[in-house]
Design an enzyme around this catalytic site. Sequence first.
Site, PDB file in Angstrom:
ATOM      1  N   GLU A   1      52.165  -5.789  27.498  1.00  0.00           N
ATOM      2  CA  GLU A   1      50.860  -5.361  27.099  1.00  0.00           C
ATOM      3  C   GLU A   1      50.410  -6.350  26.114  1.00  0.00           C
ATOM      4  OE1 GLU A   1      50.673  -1.197  26.838  1.00  0.00           O
ATOM      5  OE2 GLU A   1      51.788  -0.880  28.828  1.00  0.00           O
TER       6      GLU A   1
ATOM      7  N   GLU B   1      43.954   1.562  24.189  1.00  0.00           N
ATOM      8  CA  GLU B   1      44.197   1.000  25.596  1.00  0.00           C
ATOM      9  C   GLU B   1      43.020   0.001  25.679  1.00  0.00           C
ATOM     10  OE1 GLU B   1      46.526   1.332  27.811  1.00  0.00           O
ATOM     11  OE2 GLU B   1      47.695   3.230  26.897  1.00  0.00           O
TER      12      GLU B   1
ATOM     13  N   HIS C   1      47.766  -0.975  23.056  1.00  0.00           N
ATOM     14  CA  HIS C   1      48.219  -1.083  24.460  1.00  0.00           C
ATOM     15  C   HIS C   1      47.380  -1.967  25.581  1.00  0.00           C
ATOM     16  CE1 HIS C   1      51.867   1.752  24.007  1.00  0.00           C
ATOM     17  NE2 HIS C   1      51.357   1.934  22.887  1.00  0.00           N
TER      18      HIS C   1
ATOM     19  N   HIS D   1      54.842  -2.126  24.250  1.00  0.00           N
ATOM     20  CA  HIS D   1      55.073  -2.622  25.454  1.00  0.00           C
ATOM     21  C   HIS D   1      54.864  -4.010  25.710  1.00  0.00           C
ATOM     22  CE1 HIS D   1      54.167   1.979  26.999  1.00  0.00           C
ATOM     23  NE2 HIS D   1      55.422   1.729  26.268  1.00  0.00           N
TER      24      HIS D   1
END
Length: 443
Positions: free
Chosen positions: A84, A279, A188, A81
């Site tokens: 990100e 993440e 991410h 993404h």
Amino acid sequence: MSLLGIVLFLPLAAGLNFTYHHTNEVEGFLKMMRRNYPSITHLYSIGKSVRGRDLWVLAVGRFPTQHKIGIPEFKYVANMHGDETIGREMLLHLIDLLVTHDQQDPNITRLIDNTRIHIMPSMNPDGFEAVKGFACEPEVGRNNANKVDLNRNFPDAFSKNNITIQPETQAIMNWIKNEIFVLSANLHGGSVVASYPFDNGNAATIVDDYISKTIDDDIFVHLAKTYSKNHATMHNGTPCENGNYFQDGITNGNEWYNLKGGMQDFNYIWGQCFEITLELSCCKYPPENELSAFWMDNKVALVEYIKQVHLGIKGRVINMRGEPLPGVIVETTDRRHICPYRTRQNGEYYLLLLPGEYTLNVTVPERITQLYTITIPNGVENFSAMKYDIVVSATPVRTTLPSCPTEPLYSRDYLPSVSTILKPTVHSLLLINILCACLKNSC
């Protein structure tokens, strides 16, 4: 604190700046690494983005330009993404760490000796370049230039997601097909947690609390906890204001939220590669003055996670003449994967397994199935999985091998019995091979 931890917390004398690096700067940095460390690095592109930007990968290892038998392949992918951004910068600093500490730190040196590490700082350079300024929730940049979310763009084993494969996705799929990846992570932002497969599922995989379990759930929990416990704060489980609480800083993907067409499920089901999603930041695109703190939080975890590629068992399947046998199913009797895990062109296999006793099931086309009881130690400590080569009997037996799934598995059980593996039913023979259709390669 281990020697590795002490060395990793020492500052570099002249390292990479803690700023955001745009596409031309990333390319320049990677080319400089290749030029300055030619014996342990190899720079290549796996394809181009919609806007024609290269999808660069730097391989680091003692044999960086090609696969060597017995050396497992590992990969990190970031910036899937485009908005990100933390993972993108963390991987640049990881490259800097690895090449500058080779022959200086014994742990880094042994890791490079025994692993081929592929690092892709950005899977979505078009998305990154579309973002304007720092923001926790950027208005643009998440998707590629065709406005497609790349982490919803892979074939899915459990649902019809009616996708048009994007150039970036196809490049990743081809990459997975052409390399023998064993372990991977994609980086991410938007939370601080380690998420593991499945992201999707069906009645056979989803258990209490919406957890969609793989047959290797114990290994995935271990992998996620390895990253979480070596991260400065992830293991605390409460990363973001008004965010989710994650016990031990990990979560099953489907338990967190259902996701169709995700990259980690594709890696595991069709790539024979264990992948988790990391993440790394509550804020997707935080200001530059926070980058050094993020690096301090993540650098030990990034290295310790790579070492897990040496869990389990590895080896070759050969015939009585010593010739390699590709396409042989090698799995433990209690872990039948949706797409059977098979040996590659040179007869190699890699199985990530925690220490313990297992029964290995080896099935060759037109040969008898052979079983081997093995006790597997913790190979991470020695930077090498247990080596176990298998010589197959020449006695022919009529055996039909199962194939990868053909269509979304909707309500079907994905874990066949041993009898189904050896004597396929009409049901299993109706399954076609999504991987074959997508990658144009037979399973």
